[in-house]
Motif scaffolding. Structure first.
Motif: not given
Length: 440
Positions: A25, A28, A30, A33, A36, A116, A135, A140
């Motif tokens: 995790t 992720k 970033d 992003a 989310i 996703e 991303i 994310a």
């Protein structure tokens, strides 16, 4: 919270994606992003722990998710949830007004809503590049249980030492339990009462993307469910088939109806994956378009093609998975391609969950599996050092060491890796490069 600080906390507390492949995790987090998404789509049939967890801990999870959004600088925070989860939506709605940038992304009861790439399109309208990461589109995605684990790490100083697992199908009392990581599957199944079928087979994960397991197999950070099924069940028999036989069957009876392609979730989002053309090329050696083989790398292995679409009972997903593995073993990467525009037909080609369960002979197992977080005593756990995508952790204990629950027993290795923690208090009885055994 500072992103570097939060990233370190997540890595040291061993937090990985609890709903899929186990992507660490911390990686992720970033600043690219701007959106989310909390994934509460409960992708596969019979699974229900995410909606149960979000209903029970709505405030804790949404507060934490909002904090993650602030940390990465996200402008939009979306909770992706199916319209059918009415109790969970009520619990979330009682909390969500506190945060104006947080909104619900309501989803239809279709499969695979929790993939996703599909989820991102449904709630944002963005199409992730074939073979790309979310991303790249400024998105994310986080799993519900993953975010709850972040809450526990920040507020209770508790690392990932246990896992929620649903035990369903041929058991007396279907249930969702919290068990120490490393617990044998046999002991987890026993928490659901008597097994109601002779010669049961454990199917670990969802019925579409899971695999056959064994009673001695340990629970890991990505173990979501155990389906106890009769040995002659369609799903079990399908998984036991040999690819060499499936290839011959496909050569004999694939009629190129293209139903597998027409209903493929990734193809409907414009990705260049066409299972029917692959079946023709692979089985009949019709190699007019070599890219057909390379394009198997865009397959998400959702299983729609072989468990729902094909009325001949063929196995495009399994055969493509074998080709993908061969390509990766030879260092071949997916080509850089752009998705085609999403067509209007997509809205009419989604797979209804109710129909999918009927097709898989699972409707009779679609029962409540109440969440029970009572402490489960175990005598012995086998904790794997590789429980996620990336490098395995490196053990920092040796045989004979006394350890306490929550103590780090393996440090993050170089590269994409997280810490591994003791799930029980006891004595280390075995250590190797694959696992650590602790006896209480």
């Amino acid at each position: 919270m500072d992103m570097k600080e939060l990233s370190s906390i997540l890595q040291q507390n061993g937090i990985v994606g609890a709903g899929g492949a186990g992507f660490p995790t911390y990686a992720k987090l970033d600043e690219r992003a701007d959106t989310i998404i909390l994934n509460c789509a409960e992708c596969e049939p019979l699974l229900r722990l995410h909606r149960q967890l979000l209903e029970k801990y709505a405030k804790e999870i949404i507060d934490t998710f909002h904090m993650i959004g602030e940390t990465v600088g996200a402008k939009e925070v979306i909770i992706g949830i199916k319209k059918a989860y009415k109790k969970t939506i009520e619990a979330v709605s009682a909390v969500i007004d506190k945060y104006p940038e947080v909104r619900l992304g309501l989803l239809d009861e279709v499969y695979p809503a929790g993939d996703e790439v599909v989820l991102i399109y449904e709630v944002t309208g963005k199409v992730v590049r074939p073979g790309g990461l979310p991303i790249e589109s400024g998105v994310a995605v986080f799993n519900v249980e993953t975010v709850y684990n972040v809450y526990r790490a920040l507020n209770e100083k508790t690392p990932v030492e246990d896992k929620l697992v649903s035990v369903v199908a041929e058991v007396e009392h279907p249930v969702t339990v919290r068990v120490p990581i490393g617990t044998p599957l046999d002991e987890v199944v026993a928490l659901a009462g008597h097994v109601t079928t002779p010669n049961p087979v454990y199917f670990v994960g969802g019925p579409m993307m899971g695999n056959i397991g064994t009673g001695a197999q340990p629970v890991t950070k990505t173990t979501n469910a155990i389906l106890v099924l009769p040995e002659d069940h369609y799903i079990i028999q399908k998984k036991l088939k040999k690819n060499s036989i499936d290839m011959k069957r496909a050569a004999a009876c694939c009629c190129q109806c293209s139903m597998c392609t027409d209903l493929c979730p990734r193809h409907l989002l414009g990705h260049p994956i066409e299972p029917n053309k692959f079946m023709l090329a692979a089985t009949c050696k019709d190699i007019q378009e070599p890219n057909i083989f390379v394009n198997t790398m865009f397959c998400s292995s959702c299983g729609v093609c072989e468990l729902y679409s094909c009325f001949q009972g063929l196995s495009p997903r399994s055969l493509m998975a074998e080709y993908k593995a061969g390509l990766r073993a030879n260092g071949i990467r997916p080509p850089q391609v752009e998705a085609k525009p999403v067509g209007p037909e997509r809205e009419y080609r989604k797979v209804p969950m109710e129909r999918l369960m009927a097709r898989l002979d699972l409707t009779k197992y679609n029962k409540e599996a109440p969440l029970d977080e009572s402490e489960v005593p175990v005598k012995r756990v086998r904790i794997m050092l590789s429980q996620h995508i990336g490098a395995p952790a490196s053990a920092v204990v040796k045989e004979g060491d006394k350890v306490t629950k929550g103590q780090m027993i393996a440090e993050p290795a170089k590269g994409l890796s997280v810490g591994i923690h003791a799930s029980v208090t006891g004595t280390v009885t075995e250590v190797n490069d694959k696992y650590v055994i602790i006896e209480t």
